[in-house]
Scaffold this active site. Structure first.
Site, PDB file in Angstrom:
ATOM      1  N   THR A  36       0.640  -1.489   0.224  1.00  0.00           N
ATOM      2  CA  THR A  36      -0.165   0.347   0.267  1.00  0.00           C
ATOM      3  C   THR A  36       0.902   1.314  -0.210  1.00  0.00           C
ATOM      4  OG1 THR A  36      -1.988  -1.384   0.817  1.00  0.00           O
ATOM      5  CG2 THR A  36      -1.331   1.673   1.040  1.00  0.00           C
ATOM      6  N   TYR A  49      -8.501   1.878  -3.365  1.00  0.00           N
ATOM      7  CA  TYR A  49      -7.052   2.136  -3.778  1.00  0.00           C
ATOM      8  C   TYR A  49      -6.142   0.350  -4.761  1.00  0.00           C
ATOM      9  CZ  TYR A  49      -4.777  -0.045   0.139  1.00  0.00           C
ATOM     10  OH  TYR A  49      -4.112  -1.318   0.496  1.00  0.00           O
ATOM     11  N   THR A 115       1.291  -4.861   4.525  1.00  0.00           N
ATOM     12  CA  THR A 115       1.687  -4.767   5.548  1.00  0.00           C
ATOM     13  C   THR A 115       1.276  -6.078   5.480  1.00  0.00           C
ATOM     14  OG1 THR A 115      -0.725  -3.869   5.842  1.00  0.00           O
ATOM     15  CG2 THR A 115       1.142  -2.470   6.357  1.00  0.00           C
ATOM     16  N   ASP A 116      -0.186  -7.130   4.981  1.00  0.00           N
ATOM     17  CA  ASP A 116      -0.387  -8.257   5.466  1.00  0.00           C
ATOM     18  C   ASP A 116       0.961  -9.143   5.503  1.00  0.00           C
ATOM     19  OD1 ASP A 116      -3.141  -7.982   2.978  1.00  0.00           O
ATOM     20  OD2 ASP A 116      -2.922  -6.080   4.562  1.00  0.00           O
ATOM     21  N   LYS A 188       0.377  -7.759  12.700  1.00  0.00           N
ATOM     22  CA  LYS A 188      -0.724  -7.365  12.474  1.00  0.00           C
ATOM     23  C   LYS A 188      -1.898  -7.435  12.857  1.00  0.00           C
ATOM     24  CE  LYS A 188      -2.487  -5.103   8.060  1.00  0.00           C
ATOM     25  NZ  LYS A 188      -2.851  -5.025   6.319  1.00  0.00           N
ATOM     26  N   GLU A 311      -1.966 -30.110  26.936  1.00  0.00           N
ATOM     27  CA  GLU A 311      -3.082 -30.558  27.238  1.00  0.00           C
ATOM     28  C   GLU A 311      -2.437 -32.260  27.075  1.00  0.00           C
ATOM     29  OE1 GLU A 311      -6.345 -27.745  27.935  1.00  0.00           O
ATOM     30  OE2 GLU A 311      -6.876 -29.658  27.411  1.00  0.00           O
TER      31      GLU A 311
HETATM   32  N1  DGL Z   1      -2.594  -5.882  -0.241  1.00  0.00           N
HETATM   33  C1  DGL Z   1      -2.489  -5.149   0.390  1.00  0.00           C
HETATM   34  C2  DGL Z   1      -0.988  -5.621   0.797  1.00  0.00           C
HETATM   35  O1  DGL Z   1       0.444  -5.683  -0.387  1.00  0.00           O
HETATM   36  C3  DGL Z   1      -2.483  -4.119   1.328  1.00  0.00           C
HETATM   37  C4  DGL Z   1      -1.498  -3.831   2.873  1.00  0.00           C
HETATM   38  C5  DGL Z   1      -1.197  -2.934   2.697  1.00  0.00           C
HETATM   39  O2  DGL Z   1       0.047  -2.542   2.325  1.00  0.00           O
HETATM   40  O3  DGL Z   1      -0.959  -2.038   3.767  1.00  0.00           O
HETATM   41  O4  DGL Z   1      -0.249  -6.015   2.375  1.00  0.00           O
END
Ligand code: DGL
Length: 353
Positions: A36, A49, A115-116, A188, A311
């Protein structure tokens, strides 16, 4: 006396105040992979986006202030949304990092990433990178041209941290929204909010605002679990295949069994509670271990991890300790390049209490 004069002359040459010496800024290489932070919002639906549109040169141009802090170069490794990241790209990234530091081409590295799956790529690199130089991951939750875009501030902070000696020898770090995290502990925790990352078990390592970092605690999770994980030792072939199976009320073992039948070298169970799972999964897990498949008991629960006092423990089980299922998978993939012995692998997981 002569030695003293030479020393003073030496200092004068090096010192920017008295001598003719130039203050050389740290050399930082930004390796861009997409996400992103490189995304572009498509008006009129501002929230919609497209990620991975801008190049690393554009990202650098958008934050001219970083040139006050470092001498910056850019490398475009790939340009993808990080849900499409793969172990092959991890290895390519690790080889570029190793080559940049081995050849003294830079003092620190920033990786821009979606971020994913940022936490996964950062942890993999933390495990295979044998250099002490700073490596800092960053990204953004909002695309570059949206109101309140967080990418430029994150990139500025990441470059400043990578240029800061405080980051030397701390393993791979993640900077997002003014917080500094270790690669091993970060995850995350929010799908859309700029405060999207936490370390559920230990909290952030520190903060960084306006490029000024302050660390709360020395990193006790320093990376290299096993020098045999060095990227130079990893063959060009694919890494061992490790998959993740979620447990929940009434979970069958259909997926678990299919993965074993299709040649999984290891399976991580994202269990309920303290690494528990349904009867069906339990029976399949015991059978898989007897057939030489490595099985790690992890948990879908955010905090606490899974320690050995589970357990119904079974012979040959491995517990994930503080590692999330997605990070336990990465450590198990690398561990299986070294050993299939559960006790040996457990000692690697025990580095993450
Ligand atoms: N499609 C997600 C990625 O590329 C968007 C999230 C991001 O980059 O913040 O991880």
């Amino acid at each position: 006396m002569k030695k003293y004069i030479l020393t003073v002359l030496g200092m004068l040459c090096l010192s920017p105040v008295w001598g003719q010496g130039q203050v050389t800024k740290p050399r930082i290489t930004i390796i861009a992979t997409g996400g992103t932070i490189a995304g572009i919002a498509a008006p009129p639906a501002e929230n919609a986006y497209t990620p991975a549109q801008l190049t690393v040169e554009t990202l650098i141009r958008q934050v001219p202030q970083i040139n006050n802090k470092a001498s910056v170069k850019g490398i475009q490794l790939c340009n993808i949304a990080s849900q499409y990241m793969t172990p092959r790209i991890w290895i390519r990234l690790a080889r570029v990092v190793d080559s940049l530091f081995s050849g003294d081409h830079c003092d620190g590295i920033v990786v821009t990433h979606g971020t994913d799956t940022m936490e996964e790529t950062a942890f993999f690199l933390d495990l295979v990178n044998s250099h002490e130089n700073p490596v800092v991951f960053t990204g953004s939750m909002r695309p570059s041209n949206s109101p309140g875009a967080d990418g430029p501030a994150n990139l500025y902070n990441a470059v400043c941290l990578a240029a800061d000696r405080v980051a030397v020898g701390k393993g791979v770090l993640v900077v997002m929204n003014d917080h500094i995290f270790s690669a091993s502990g970060v995850t995350k925790t929010h799908t859309v909010n700029p405060q999207a990352f936490e370390n559920p078990n230990r909290g952030p390592m520190g903060t960084i605002r306006g490029g000024i970092a302050s660390l709360y605690y020395p990193l006790c999770e320093k990376n290299v679990v096993d020098e045999r994980f060095s990227i130079r030792e990893l063959a060009n072939t694919d890494l061992p295949r490790v998959d993740i199976v979620l447990s929940y009320a009434g979970a069958t073992s259909l997926l678990f069994d299919a993965l074993v039948e299709n040649g999984a070298d290891g399976i991580v169970i994202a269990g309920v509670g303290h690494g528990n799972y349904s009867y069906q999964i339990e029976n399949s897990a015991k059978k898989a271990v007897q057939n030489g498949v490595a099985v790690v008991r992890a948990t879908r629960v955010l905090q606490g991890g899974v320690s050995s006092d589970t357990e119904n423990p079974f012979e040959g089980q491995i517990v994930s300790r503080s590692l999330s299922p997605q990070k336990a998978r990465i450590l198990l993939m690398l561990a299986l390049t070294v050993s299939h012995e559960p006790d040996t692998i457990q000692r690697m997981f025990d580095q993450y209490p």
